[in-house]
Write an enzyme that holds these catalytic residues in place. Sequence first.
Site, mmCIF file in Angstrom:
data_model
loop_
_atom_site.group_PDB
_atom_site.id
_atom_site.type_symbol
_atom_site.label_atom_id
_atom_site.label_comp_id
_atom_site.label_asym_id
_atom_site.label_seq_id
_atom_site.Cartn_x
_atom_site.Cartn_y
_atom_site.Cartn_z
ATOM 1 N N CYS A 97 30.783 120.737 114.904
ATOM 2 C CA CYS A 97 30.471 119.749 113.878
ATOM 3 C C CYS A 97 29.942 118.471 114.511
ATOM 4 O O CYS A 97 30.586 117.874 115.368
ATOM 5 C CB CYS A 97 31.675 119.415 113.025
ATOM 6 S SG CYS A 97 31.184 118.320 111.686
ATOM 7 N N GLY B 101 19.131 122.871 105.546
ATOM 8 C CA GLY B 101 18.137 123.189 104.520
ATOM 9 C C GLY B 101 16.882 123.828 105.105
ATOM 10 O O GLY B 101 16.827 124.148 106.292
ATOM 11 N N GLY C 237 21.393 128.798 107.861
ATOM 12 C CA GLY C 237 20.422 127.761 108.190
ATOM 13 C C GLY C 237 19.186 127.895 107.335
ATOM 14 O O GLY C 237 18.300 128.699 107.613
ATOM 15 N N LYS D 138 31.476 129.504 115.665
ATOM 16 C CA LYS D 138 30.304 128.900 115.026
ATOM 17 C C LYS D 138 29.572 128.014 116.026
ATOM 18 O O LYS D 138 30.146 127.071 116.578
ATOM 19 C CB LYS D 138 30.711 128.088 113.796
ATOM 20 C CG LYS D 138 29.490 127.561 113.039
ATOM 21 C CD LYS D 138 29.836 127.150 111.624
ATOM 22 C CE LYS D 138 28.604 126.672 110.880
ATOM 23 N NZ LYS D 138 28.898 126.255 109.516
HETATM 24 C C1 LIG Z 1 27.482 118.947 102.918
HETATM 25 C C2 LIG Z 1 27.691 119.875 104.083
HETATM 26 C C3 LIG Z 1 28.967 120.002 104.651
HETATM 27 C C4 LIG Z 1 29.186 120.863 105.730
HETATM 28 N N1 LIG Z 1 30.460 120.986 106.253
HETATM 29 C C5 LIG Z 1 30.681 121.887 107.252
HETATM 30 C C6 LIG Z 1 32.007 122.117 107.746
HETATM 31 O O1 LIG Z 1 32.991 121.523 107.306
HETATM 32 N N2 LIG Z 1 32.179 123.030 108.732
HETATM 33 C C7 LIG Z 1 31.136 123.741 109.261
HETATM 34 O O2 LIG Z 1 31.358 124.572 110.141
HETATM 35 N N3 LIG Z 1 29.871 123.556 108.794
HETATM 36 C C8 LIG Z 1 29.623 122.649 107.812
HETATM 37 N N4 LIG Z 1 28.328 122.480 107.335
HETATM 38 C C9 LIG Z 1 27.228 123.282 107.905
HETATM 39 C C10 LIG Z 1 26.946 124.513 107.035
HETATM 40 O O3 LIG Z 1 28.068 125.377 106.977
HETATM 41 C C11 LIG Z 1 25.729 125.292 107.568
HETATM 42 O O4 LIG Z 1 26.037 125.812 108.848
HETATM 43 C C12 LIG Z 1 24.467 124.449 107.696
HETATM 44 O O5 LIG Z 1 24.395 123.521 106.619
HETATM 45 C C13 LIG Z 1 23.196 125.279 107.712
HETATM 46 O O6 LIG Z 1 23.047 126.039 106.525
HETATM 47 P P1 LIG Z 1 22.159 125.582 105.246
HETATM 48 O O7 LIG Z 1 20.804 125.177 105.756
HETATM 49 O O8 LIG Z 1 22.149 126.776 104.359
HETATM 50 O O9 LIG Z 1 22.874 124.423 104.648
HETATM 51 C C14 LIG Z 1 28.092 121.605 106.269
HETATM 52 C C15 LIG Z 1 26.821 121.466 105.695
HETATM 53 C C16 LIG Z 1 26.590 120.622 104.620
HETATM 54 C C17 LIG Z 1 25.213 120.500 104.035
#
Ligand SMILES: Cc1cc2nc3c(=O)[nH]c(=O)nc-3n(C[C@H](O)[C@H](O)[C@H](O)COP(=O)(O)O)c2cc1C
Lengths: 301, 264
Positions: free
Chosen positions: A124, A213, A239, A160
């Site tokens: 994170c 995004g 992702g 992760k």
């Molecule tokens: C608002 C938000 C909160 C997130 N919180 C976490 C989290 O607590 N733990 C984690 O491993 N990833 C967290 N992520 C990352 C997502 O799990 C994901 O790996 C990342 O956003 C890429 O995917 P996406 O493009 O579909 O959003 C967060 C992402 C967003 C947008």
Amino acid sequence: MQFLGKVIPSPLTLASGILGISFSSLQRVIRDGAGMVTTKSLSLEPRIGHEGPIIAEFEGGLVNSVGLTNPGIDDGLLEVEKFHNEFAGVSIVSVFGANSEEFVNLARAVNHSKGDFLELNLSCPNVEDEFKRPFALVPEKITEIVTAVKAVSNKPVLAKLSPNANDITLMAMLAEQAGADGLTMINTLGHGMVIDAIARRPVLRNNFGGISGPCIKPLALKLIRDAYKQVKIPILGTGGVSNGLDAVEMMMAGASAVAIGSAVYERGLDVFKITRMEMEAFMSEHGYEDYTDLIGILEEN
Amino acid sequence: MKRDRQTLPIAAIREENPSLRTFRFDTQLEAQAGQFVMLTLFGEGEKPFSILDENADSVYITVKNVGPFTNRLFELQVGALVSIRGPYGVAFSLENKRVLMVGGGFATPPLRFLAKSLRARGIDYLVNVNGARSQADLLYVSDFEELCDRSLIATDDGSLGHRGTSVDVMQDILEEETFDCIYISGPERMMKAAVDVARKYGIPFEVNLERYMKCGVGICGSCVMDPNGLILCKEGPVVGHETLAKVQEFGVSHRDKTGRILEI
Ligand SMILES: Cc1cc2nc3c(=O)[nH]c(=O)nc-3n(C[C@H](O)[C@H](O)[C@H](O)COP(=O)(O)O)c2cc1C
Ligand SMILES: Cc1cc2nc3c(=O)[nH]c(=O)nc-3n(C[C@H](O)[C@H](O)[C@H](O)COP(=O)(O)OP(=O)(O)OC[C@H]3O[C@@H](n4cnc5c(N)ncnc54)[C@H](O)[C@@H]3O)c2cc1C
Ligand code: FES
């Protein structure tokens, strides 16, 4: 289909940090068509997280600095228990520790829960001031934490990974060697900043945050492909997936299942149902019978 | 989806009482009664506020000073830059022709906007019950008198109108008259009592709920209600009687900033 030995109705999974604080939202997401759900990353103690604004949108997606808001592992696992109470659904419990000892304590706590899988959020980017360099950037840390957790955990463990690592494929291989049962990749990219020119201020209260995004999809596809060629353990791809074709592409690159995060913002919770229909339409049109037929079938030039 | 963040100066500030101020922004949101905005104070934070009113030139919110964020807002002068995004959420329905509105405390701003919208659409009969601790806490008394066919008042200490709660007055009214819909906005305990009365008389209702909101757009999960997973920032804050029946935490519990469950 199956993921790490569990039968799932669809490969589409709720990514960690999206709505996933309470059993109610986790069950809701399953009812709305997700194949699996990931909890918000849980830490030993409750965390308030950052002040808002915690999300800023831009043309390519979102920048977020939630700051790991969560009720703590004890209350978080109560939510996991309620989620599984007379309810069919596969859960991934995401945890976040400040060092390998904390990760071990978190893993022990999860052992006593009904959670199906344990996901180690090693990456994170939103709490670096507190926790220094994310573990996912440091090869020895990956080995140390995954080895320590595997020694105590009775759940399949997903590591992760972060796209910010110099060599994420190396991290994937180290995680596998240390005993990880699967990988989740990728977490958010970089630190990014969205600027409000009128105010001459960053939009996020925390100034910067992780980028997610559509704009990170090409990177995710490449990194998943690279890792897929080097490891045997399954990959939960994530992702920038926001439609069925994106999900198909990610599975072709090598993902065994696909997690959706930011697209929930764009398309609402229907995104799971719609994306699944879009995947199935693609598959029937192009002669794929099963989701698993898609995994890794990319032919590189 | 309209979701642009707008950065703009506070156009005017009106003091309603020592702890309550109305802020005007000269912009258009095309908001409806019951919807809210997320307001950013730079370097401080971002919080949800109901829209009090919107006309051709301006949008208004009314804020009670209760803590760090609202303290900071009360320090700002006309001309100070802030940022708003929205409008978000589900508004009150506007189809009904015989309407009772029951408001309590500082949660009456959306009802004032609603009364105005219902009037503009042409309503047959509109009754309002405005409740507060004491006369000094009552809001928009003359506005409601102007907009409604009947406008009643209840104060806990009897300093104006009926001595008691707005729910007592609501009960009295329902003994005499019937309505297509009851709109309820107030502290949750008061709304719970009002909902019980509305159910007793078998009249459909809508309530205006509040939960801790951080993103306002259905992604962070902080406002999600138990056990049906209602995402209040998107699927509320106005909730109808059928949906509310599934929200078992109503009047019972809510979640704090970390997601832990607290009793109400
Ligand atoms: C608002 C938000 C909160 C997130 N919180 C976490 C989290 O607590 N733990 C984690 O491993 N990833 C967290 N992520 C990352 C997502 O799990 C994901 O790996 C990342 O956003 C890429 O995917 P996406 O493009 O579909 O959003 C967060 C992402 C967003 C947008
Ligand atoms: C949909 C909605 C509409 C609202 N409309 C109005 C309004 O029109 N006028 C008004 O004065 N207030 C309104 N509120 C409440 C307002 O958001 C809080 O009073 C404000 O956030 C307090 O912040 P603070 O830092 O000053 O106080 P704090 O000390 O932080 O909090 C005081 C209390 O305010 C509430 N609160 C704090 N932060 C939030 C948050 N992020 N989301 C929801 N509640 C919070 C909590 O109940 C808390 O106990 C609304 C809340 C919601 C959810
Ligand atoms: S406030 Fe974030 S989901 Fe409602």
